[in-house]
Design a protein around this motif. Structure first.
Motif, PDB file in Angstrom:
ATOM      1  N   LEU A 123       2.072  45.544  81.613  1.00 46.53           N
ATOM      2  CA  LEU A 123       2.209  46.521  80.560  1.00 46.53           C
ATOM      3  C   LEU A 123       1.599  47.352  79.585  1.00 46.53           C
ATOM      4  CD1 LEU A 123       5.397  44.431  80.368  1.00 46.53           C
ATOM      5  CD2 LEU A 123       5.727  46.390  81.014  1.00 46.53           C
ATOM      6  N   HIS A 124      -0.042  46.167  79.544  1.00 46.66           N
ATOM      7  CA  HIS A 124      -0.773  46.909  78.464  1.00 46.66           C
ATOM      8  C   HIS A 124      -1.552  47.926  79.534  1.00 46.66           C
ATOM      9  CE1 HIS A 124      -0.081  44.407  74.884  1.00 46.66           C
ATOM     10  NE2 HIS A 124       0.195  43.661  75.509  1.00 46.66           N
ATOM     11  N   GLY A 125      -1.704  47.772  80.355  1.00 48.43           N
ATOM     12  CA  GLY A 125      -2.991  48.740  81.259  1.00 48.43           C
ATOM     13  C   GLY A 125      -2.778  49.775  81.499  1.00 48.43           C
ATOM     14  N   VAL A 126      -0.734  50.062  81.532  1.00 49.62           N
ATOM     15  CA  VAL A 126      -0.449  51.510  82.183  1.00 49.62           C
ATOM     16  C   VAL A 126      -0.021  52.322  80.918  1.00 49.62           C
ATOM     17  CG1 VAL A 126      -0.074  53.324  83.534  1.00 49.62           C
ATOM     18  CG2 VAL A 126      -1.191  50.536  84.918  1.00 49.62           C
ATOM     19  N   PRO A 127       0.120  53.445  80.356  1.00 47.22           N
ATOM     20  CA  PRO A 127       0.510  53.888  79.262  1.00 47.22           C
ATOM     21  C   PRO A 127       1.961  54.481  79.999  1.00 47.22           C
ATOM     22  CG  PRO A 127      -1.471  54.954  78.821  1.00 47.22           C
ATOM     23  CD  PRO A 127      -1.420  53.804  80.146  1.00 47.22           C
ATOM     24  N   HIS A 128       2.890  54.079  79.083  1.00 42.55           N
ATOM     25  CA  HIS A 128       4.560  54.048  79.012  1.00 42.55           C
ATOM     26  C   HIS A 128       5.054  54.688  77.719  1.00 42.55           C
ATOM     27  CE1 HIS A 128       4.968  50.326  77.605  1.00 42.55           C
ATOM     28  NE2 HIS A 128       4.250  49.562  79.087  1.00 42.55           N
TER      29      HIS A 128
END
Length: 328
Positions: A203-208
């Motif tokens: 959740l922190h490693g890939v933007p959304h």
């Protein structure tokens, strides 16, 4: 790397040259798809995998040029962390494209969009499946409010630095513990914590669409969900209700409520309910006449029916037995 030296080698589920068999096994472990190897040429395909309700982690090799066509995943997210070789990923009928390289980048497939993945013969990957409900509930707990829409992750991530490197490190740590004899992942609670850590890293490693909110400094100590839940518990502490019932009343899942309380209150909802009820019993014991009321009666009023356990909990909070408070 020989099969015996591969990550998760003790959890092998596939070793085949047959395209149809590889398509069937990978569909069963992950999601349905169509597999082609340049006209059906033989593969050198292997899959080692572990699975839980939170995630599936696999080490996947095709050993040939392979092409996968996937419809919208619907109920899960799929994350590929490329370890060697190269892959090309497209989403939204080719409108989004990413090229991944070994130990440098990875890609994400999302529930709402079709995808294709092209593998080079030397490509190896950590292939991960995250069911929607646990991942979205976990994010809701981190943010303090429920998540109602699918996460629109970016198609690719950088694994060499920053949050992307942290994600790779988290996955490597989980894989290492699953491979190590006597590793802490063999204990169910420890494994659950490791897998939750991987979810947080994703959740922190890939933007959304929630990335900015997730990274923003907290402007309040208690999000609205916590305040509303505490207000309800304070007003209805004398009534019988379960934590799942409480979560439904708040419009969130039990897991979201638990994660939010752990983050912002430092205790579970059950512990908070018990603490409130102990406070109410304490006040009643101080006000009661020991000639007219008993500890058992007052405790039962607030839902404490096991007297031995109640006395232990009361003494842990107030440093004395409830009978001593009543006599005072």
């Amino acid at each position: 790397m020989s099969p015996a030296e591969e990550p998760l080698a003790a959890h092998a589920v596939m070793n085949t040259a047959d395209v149809d068999e590889a398509q069937h096994v990978v569909s069963e472990v992950y999601v349905r798809h169509e597999l082609d190897s340049l006209g059906g040429r033989p593969l050198d395909a292997r899959l080692n995998s572990i699975a839980s309700e939170r995630l599936t982690l696999g080490y996947l090799v095709y050993g040939a040029h392979a092409s996968l066509d996937l419809p919208p995943l619907e109920h899960c997210y799929h994350v590929n962390l490329t370890l060697s070789g190269r892959t090309e990923v497209t989403r939204r009928r080719g409108k989004e494209r990413a090229v991944t390289e070994g130990a440098r980048s990875g890609a994400v497939l999302i529930p709402t969009e079709d995808s294709t993945v092209q593998w080079t013969p030397e490509a190896t990957q950590f292939a991960m499946k995250f069911p929607r409900a646990p991942l979205e509930e976990h994010l809701g707990g981190l943010l303090g409010h429920p998540i109602h829409d699918a996460l629109d992750f970016d198609v690719s991530m950088d694994l060499t630095a920053g949050p992307g490197a942290a994600l790779m490190g988290a996955v490597r740590f989980l894989q290492t513990e699953m491979d190590r004899p006597g590793g802490i992942a063999a204990a169910p609670l420890a494994r659950a914590q490791l897998e939750t850590y991987v979810m947080t890293a994703l959740l922190h490693g890939v933007p959304h669409q929630y990335t900015n909110e997730l990274a923003a400094p907290r402007t309040e100590d208690r999000p609205m969900l916590v305040r509303q839940t505490q207000d309800y518990i304070d007003a209805h502490a004398g009534e019988a209700f379960s934590i799942p019932q409480l979560a439904r009343r708040m419009g969130v899942s039990t897991r979201t409520l638990q994660v939010t309380f752990a983050r912002h209150v430092g205790m579970t909802p059950s512990e908070y309910v018990r603490d409130v009820r102990l406070t109410r019993v304490h006040a009643d014991l101080l006000a009661a006449n020991p000639a007219d009321r008993s500890v058992t009666e007052l405790a039962a009023t607030w839902g404490f029916l096991h007297q031995g356990r109640f006395s232990e909990q009361y003494r842990a909070k107030y440093g004395r037995l409830p009978s001593q408070t009543l006599r005072s």
